[in-house]
Design a protein around this motif. Sequence first.
Motif, short mmCIF file in Angstrom:
data_model
loop_
_atom_site.label_atom_id
_atom_site.label_comp_id
_atom_site.label_asym_id
_atom_site.label_seq_id
_atom_site.Cartn_x
_atom_site.Cartn_y
_atom_site.Cartn_z
N SER A 1 0.84 -1.19 0.00
CA SER A 1 0.00 0.00 0.00
C SER A 1 0.88 1.24 0.00
O SER A 1 2.07 1.20 0.30
N ASN A 2 0.25 2.37 -0.34
CA ASN A 2 0.92 3.66 -0.34
C ASN A 2 0.08 4.66 0.45
O ASN A 2 -1.12 4.48 0.64
N VAL A 3 0.72 5.74 0.87
CA VAL A 3 0.02 6.86 1.50
C VAL A 3 0.24 8.09 0.63
O VAL A 3 1.38 8.49 0.38
N PHE A 4 -0.86 8.67 0.17
CA PHE A 4 -0.82 9.88 -0.65
C PHE A 4 -1.41 11.03 0.16
O PHE A 4 -2.57 10.97 0.58
N GLY A 5 -0.63 12.08 0.37
CA GLY A 5 -1.10 13.20 1.17
C GLY A 5 -2.00 14.15 0.44
O GLY A 5 -2.74 14.92 1.07
N GLY A 6 -1.98 14.13 -0.89
CA GLY A 6 -2.81 15.03 -1.69
C GLY A 6 -3.72 14.26 -2.62
O GLY A 6 -4.19 13.16 -2.31
N ASN A 7 -3.96 14.84 -3.80
CA ASN A 7 -4.81 14.21 -4.79
C ASN A 7 -4.03 13.19 -5.61
O ASN A 7 -2.82 13.34 -5.83
N VAL A 8 -4.73 12.18 -6.10
CA VAL A 8 -4.17 11.20 -7.02
C VAL A 8 -4.98 11.27 -8.31
O VAL A 8 -6.20 11.12 -8.29
N THR A 9 -4.28 11.50 -9.44
CA THR A 9 -4.96 11.70 -10.71
C THR A 9 -4.36 10.81 -11.78
O THR A 9 -3.14 10.81 -11.98
N LEU A 10 -5.21 10.04 -12.45
CA LEU A 10 -4.81 9.24 -13.61
C LEU A 10 -5.61 9.75 -14.81
O LEU A 10 -6.85 9.68 -14.80
#
Length: 316
Positions: A217-226
């Motif tokens: 797993s990962n931790v993203f502090g902001g937005n994730v956009t594909l």
Amino acid sequence: MKRLALLTAGTALVAVGLAVPSQANLTTFCDGVASDVTIPGDLVVRADASCELTNVTINGNATVRAEGSLLLTDSTVEGNLRVNADAFASLVESHVKGNTRLVEAFGVYSEDSAHDLNVVATDSEFYYSLGSTHGRNINSTNAETFVESGWVSRNVDSDGGYLTDLYDSVVEGNVSVAGTDFGSVVCLSEIDGDATFTGNGGLVQLGAQAPVQDCGSNVFGGNVTLTGNNADGFVSNNVIRGDLVCSDNSPAPVVSDNRIRGEEQCDSASAAAFSTRSSVQSAETAQNRKDEVRGAIEERVAESEEAAEEAGPAFD
């Protein structure tokens, strides 16, 4: 034969036994092996030459000319490191206090090392970082980028090249990966800012247990956009503190088991809609490419060590 010569004001000085009048305009040319010395000014590895340095401090900049090789172990570059066309630099437990720049280079391998300022790779084969820290940004254009067990204090920005992968790493700023042939895999990492993946091919995998196994797993502090990826996409088992946005991807990514604190605005597909064979092939292609780069690094290091030994010691 001494391979390390000091040049100042057009006059050559042999490094051993001579007092150097000033560090200004001082350049040291290296072709061979040296250890436990301080280079008072800049260091240059001539074209096609190999320079192997251990426990050496370079008080100026270091430049590797076309097809040359510089191997640094337990060494420090007080200024900038520049690696030119088809040239190579290996850093093990070393420190570059200025910028690290690759220009049409074969590549740079950095293991358990520190880069205080920016790493900029342009039209180069690869930048491979293993267990290294980066005080500012990693910017790559048409260069493969691998960051494994590393730390980046600002941003990772990758445009073009075969792929950009992050494993077990921390990026305190943003990550942007665009236009790669084989895509991007992010595993077991923390990205404190926004993460954007645009126009990539192959495979885009953020977390998930397949097709790349044990990605975790990962931790993203902001937005994730594909956006606009022509890649098999998987976004699973992540913590996303901002929004998750997926649009104009072909095929749509598989999205599951994420903890999203913002909004999910994602055109997604079920895992059953994917061709397992296609996804596995994409993962194998990316892994094979990574293995090729590792093999190329090992081969170049071995060849450079042999060439430096044959050139002789820097100091008699």
